[in-house]
Design a protein around this motif. Structure first.
Motif, short mmCIF file in Angstrom:
data_model
loop_
_atom_site.label_atom_id
_atom_site.label_comp_id
_atom_site.label_asym_id
_atom_site.label_seq_id
_atom_site.Cartn_x
_atom_site.Cartn_y
_atom_site.Cartn_z
N TRP A 143 -9.33 17.02 -23.44
CA TRP A 143 -8.09 16.76 -22.71
C TRP A 143 -8.26 17.16 -21.27
N ASP A 144 -7.75 16.38 -20.33
CA ASP A 144 -7.87 16.71 -18.91
C ASP A 144 -6.88 17.79 -18.47
N GLY A 145 -6.01 18.22 -19.36
CA GLY A 145 -5.10 19.32 -19.06
C GLY A 145 -3.78 18.90 -18.42
N GLU A 146 -3.59 17.60 -18.21
CA GLU A 146 -2.37 17.11 -17.58
C GLU A 146 -1.51 16.35 -18.58
N THR A 147 -0.20 16.40 -18.36
CA THR A 147 0.76 15.62 -19.13
C THR A 147 1.39 14.62 -18.16
N TYR A 148 1.32 13.35 -18.51
CA TYR A 148 1.82 12.29 -17.65
C TYR A 148 3.06 11.66 -18.27
N ASP A 149 4.01 11.26 -17.40
CA ASP A 149 5.26 10.68 -17.88
C ASP A 149 5.21 9.17 -18.05
N SER A 150 4.21 8.52 -17.43
CA SER A 150 4.16 7.06 -17.50
C SER A 150 2.73 6.57 -17.28
N GLU A 151 2.51 5.30 -17.64
CA GLU A 151 1.21 4.69 -17.39
C GLU A 151 0.94 4.62 -15.89
N THR A 152 1.97 4.35 -15.12
CA THR A 152 1.83 4.30 -13.66
C THR A 152 1.31 5.63 -13.12
N GLU A 153 1.75 6.72 -13.71
CA GLU A 153 1.34 8.06 -13.27
C GLU A 153 -0.11 8.37 -13.66
N TYR A 154 -0.52 8.02 -14.88
CA TYR A 154 -1.86 8.39 -15.31
C TYR A 154 -2.94 7.39 -14.91
N ARG A 155 -2.58 6.14 -14.62
CA ARG A 155 -3.57 5.09 -14.34
C ARG A 155 -4.56 5.47 -13.22
N PRO A 156 -4.13 6.01 -12.07
CA PRO A 156 -5.11 6.38 -11.03
C PRO A 156 -6.12 7.43 -11.51
N HIS A 157 -5.67 8.34 -12.35
CA HIS A 157 -6.57 9.38 -12.89
C HIS A 157 -7.59 8.75 -13.84
N LEU A 158 -7.12 7.84 -14.69
CA LEU A 158 -8.01 7.14 -15.62
C LEU A 158 -9.09 6.38 -14.84
#
Length: 62
Positions: free
Chosen positions: A17-32
């Motif tokens: 796990w990267d240790g972060e909790t994301y609220d939406s796909e828009t939020e996590y997509r740049p990290h992915l």
């Protein structure tokens, strides 16, 4: 608040796990995309209306 496990298995392979909790796909997509560009395999998980990213990278021997 639920705590995510540090590691999960997907298709028999261990991801961390990267240790972060994301609220939406828009939020996590740049990290992915960043993790993918850095050579990581990335799995996304949607659980309890939150998103989590798990990564793994195989270290090549010399």
């Amino acid at each position: 608040m639920m705590q995510m496990e540090l590691a999960r298995f997907f298709d028999g392979r261990k991801f961390m796990w990267d240790g972060e909790t994301y609220d939406s796909e828009t939020e996590y997509r740049p990290h992915l995309e960043k993790y993918s560009a850095e050579g990581f395999e990335v799995k996304e998980l949607n659980e309890n209306e939150k998103y989590y990213l798990f990564t793994r990278r195989v270290v090549a021997g010399s």
